[in-house]
Design a protein around this motif. Structure first.
Motif, PDB file in Angstrom:
ATOM      1  N   GLY A 251      43.662  42.438  38.258  1.00 25.72           N
ATOM      2  CA  GLY A 251      43.649  40.950  38.489  1.00 25.72           C
ATOM      3  C   GLY A 251      44.468  40.807  38.722  1.00 25.72           C
ATOM      4  N   ARG A 252      44.932  40.436  39.633  1.00 30.31           N
ATOM      5  CA  ARG A 252      45.680  39.291  40.483  1.00 30.31           C
ATOM      6  C   ARG A 252      45.154  37.577  40.770  1.00 30.31           C
ATOM      7  NH1 ARG A 252      49.556  41.196  44.519  1.00 30.31           N
ATOM      8  NH2 ARG A 252      47.150  41.724  45.403  1.00 30.31           N
ATOM      9  N   SER A 253      46.331  36.970  40.946  1.00 35.64           N
ATOM     10  CA  SER A 253      45.909  35.713  40.910  1.00 35.64           C
ATOM     11  C   SER A 253      45.345  35.777  42.552  1.00 35.64           C
ATOM     12  CB  SER A 253      47.338  34.562  41.374  1.00 35.64           C
ATOM     13  OG  SER A 253      47.511  34.870  42.553  1.00 35.64           O
TER      14      SER A 253
ATOM     15  N   GLN B  19      45.538  38.033  45.834  1.00 32.97           N
ATOM     16  CA  GLN B  19      44.132  38.967  45.793  1.00 32.97           C
ATOM     17  C   GLN B  19      43.839  38.880  47.887  1.00 32.97           C
ATOM     18  OE1 GLN B  19      40.258  39.055  43.996  1.00 32.97           O
ATOM     19  NE2 GLN B  19      41.485  37.816  42.266  1.00 32.97           N
TER      20      GLN B  19
ATOM     21  N   GLY C 216      38.317  37.655  37.537  1.00 29.76           N
ATOM     22  CA  GLY C 216      38.480  38.688  37.143  1.00 29.76           C
ATOM     23  C   GLY C 216      37.815  40.264  37.958  1.00 29.76           C
ATOM     24  N   PRO C 217      38.747  41.228  37.882  1.00 35.29           N
ATOM     25  CA  PRO C 217      38.072  42.224  37.926  1.00 35.29           C
ATOM     26  C   PRO C 217      37.249  43.046  38.049  1.00 35.29           C
ATOM     27  CG  PRO C 217      40.106  43.067  37.246  1.00 35.29           C
ATOM     28  CD  PRO C 217      39.675  40.964  36.687  1.00 35.29           C
ATOM     29  N   GLU C 218      36.336  43.170  36.689  1.00 32.26           N
ATOM     30  CA  GLU C 218      35.522  43.541  35.839  1.00 32.26           C
ATOM     31  C   GLU C 218      34.158  42.818  37.057  1.00 32.26           C
ATOM     32  OE1 GLU C 218      35.377  44.353  31.271  1.00 32.26           O
ATOM     33  OE2 GLU C 218      37.441  44.452  31.443  1.00 32.26           O
TER      34      GLU C 218
ATOM     35  N   SER D 174      38.348  37.974  44.434  1.00 29.34           N
ATOM     36  CA  SER D 174      37.140  37.548  42.838  1.00 29.34           C
ATOM     37  C   SER D 174      38.361  36.523  42.282  1.00 29.34           C
ATOM     38  CB  SER D 174      36.961  38.898  41.780  1.00 29.34           C
ATOM     39  OG  SER D 174      36.097  38.513  40.617  1.00 29.34           O
ATOM     40  N   GLU D 175      37.198  35.548  41.964  1.00 31.25           N
ATOM     41  CA  GLU D 175      37.987  34.144  40.656  1.00 31.25           C
ATOM     42  C   GLU D 175      37.874  34.508  39.824  1.00 31.25           C
ATOM     43  OE1 GLU D 175      36.569  30.832  42.422  1.00 31.25           O
ATOM     44  OE2 GLU D 175      37.524  30.721  44.134  1.00 31.25           O
TER      45      GLU D 175
END
Ligand code: HAM
Length: 403
Positions: free
Chosen positions: A351-353, A357, A327-329, A324-325
């Motif tokens: 929420g890693r870069s 990911q 974020g995790p939500e 995901s570019e």
């Protein structure tokens, strides 16, 4: 506080657990193909069940059981094997006639731990009750053989024998006793005691193995009915194209066996732990534990050893990794839709870069990476030889089509 599991027990985690999960799925499939419903019995049973069922002079009962008194003053034991419990469950159910059950779970024996021999180990097995004829023995053995092949155990040998029944075994046991009396002074104290109580069990002695010479063989003592049964089992196995070798010294370590006994040997494993499984017929077991006469035959496989002997290697179980570019939500709800469609999907919850990911996706060796840039209409689908942009609704169909 120690972070190690108790001696003789192991943790099972990924990636090794992935091979387990796959081979367990293979077991569920093959045991169902042969008509076995699941049977699950308690891990704790009354100690008496094993003393009477497995036999109170066997090593399993005299040396290896985890037995304790519970708070109500009852002696209970962590099950060292599954057959006695399944037969107890059958008798308790009041069912009649042909009855089958397949099981899978942990068992406990206090043994000296080494590779392939642990104090808590996993078995899968089947019990086929109510059928006396050789068809049951042959079907059970064939299932074990086909499952092991399907599980990737290619270096496999099936050994079979017949150990007679209450008609012919006493003659054999008497001959064995005479033979061991002659060797008495060369045997360990345990074996000397067994000469009087249960001479057959001297044959399983690990310490005396090299002292035993050539004891009398059961094959010379079988009565007509047992010899006929054994001949039929061999003939049926041949017609089912199950290769086997006869092993006249195969008596097995539990007292309940009658007639057919067998073992599956993983010939690629160390010889001390190369029995990936074993079983046989136990027509007297139901009565020994106080039930109505019920013939039975079954086997159990040491699952840890099956996995060791298998040539399957751990692989990914995921269909895709979602990068995901944004974020995790938002990724949570995108992943949820794909999961509802039937895909196995993982994503990063920290929420890693984006770079991080991708690294995780490559480490997990997923076949497909999905990149979500914030727009459901343009999911970037990246496979080894294929890269397309698709709306979210089309992703699952596309992946299932290319698989
Ligand atoms: P068993 O030969 O005692 O038979 O055990 C079956 C298999 O369980 C062994 O061949 C071995 O692979 C595995 N096993 C036993 N002990 C250990 C251990 N300490 N660590 C790892 N694996 C082990 C039975 O248990 C019978 N109930 C089989 C049966 C079913 N007979 C008729 N129906």
């Amino acid at each position: 506080m120690s972070f190690k599991p108790p001696r003789g027990t192991d943790d099972l985690i990924a990636p090794q657990s992935q091979v387990w999960r796959e081979i367990l799925a293979t077991w569920e499939d093959w045991s169902a193909r042969y008509g076995y419903p699941l049977v699950a019995t308690p891990i704790l049973e009354a100690t008496d069940l094993f003393e009477r069922g497995v036999g109170d002079t066997t090593e399993v009962v005299t040396k290896q059981m985890y037995t304790f008194t519970d708070k109500g003053g009852r002696s209970v034991t962590l099950r060292p094997e599954g057959t006695a419990g399944v037969v107890r469950a059958f008798l308790d159910s009041g069912e009649q006639g042909q009855w089958k059950g397949a099981y899978s779970g942990p068992f406990f024996r206090y043994e000296r731990p080494q590779k392939g021999r642990t104090r808590q180990f996993w078995q899968v097995g089947v019990e086929y009750l109510g059928v006396e004829g050789p068809v049951a023995d042959s079907e059970v053995i064939e299932l074990g053989f086909r499952f092991l092949r399907a599980a990737g155990v290619s270096q496999l040998e099936l050994r079979i024998n017949s150990i007679g029944d209450p008609v012919c075994r006493p003659g054999y046991v008497a001959a064995l006793k005479d033979y061991f009396v002659g060797l008495r002074d060369t045997l360990s104290e345990d074996s000397r005691r067994l000469i009087d109580t249960n001479p057959l069990r001297v044959l399983d002695s690990k310490v005396d193995r090299d002292q035993l010479g050539t004891p009398p063989q059961i094959s010379d003592f079988l009565c007509g009915a047992c010899a006929d049964h054994y001949t039929s089992v061999r003939g049926l196995l041949e017609s089912l194209e199950v290769p086997f070798v006869e092993d006249t010294s195969l008596v097995r370590g539990l007292d309940y066996y009658t007639r057919t006994t067998f073992e599956f040997i993983g010939t690629g494993l160390d010889s001390a732990q190369n029995a990936v499984g074993g079983g046989g017929r136990y027509d007297g077991l139901a009565e020994a534990i106080g039930g109505r006469p019920t013939p039975g035959v079954g086997f159990a496989l040491g699952f840890d050893r099956v996995v060791l002997a298998s040539d399957r290697t751990p692989g990914t179980f995921l269909d895709a990794y979602l990068v995901s570019e944004v974020g995790p939500e938002p990724a949570l709800s995108i992943a949820a839709e794909l999961r509802r469609d039937g895909l196995r999907v993982e994503f990063d919850g920290e929420g890693r870069s984006v770079k991080g990911q991708f690294r995780t996706a490559r480490r997990l060796e997923v076949p497909v990476i999905l990149v979500y840039k914030g727009d459901r209409q343009t999911i970037d689908v990246q496979a080894a030889d294929d890269r397309v942009e698709l709306p979210l609704e089309a992703v699952t169909k596309h992946l299932k089509g290319t698989r």
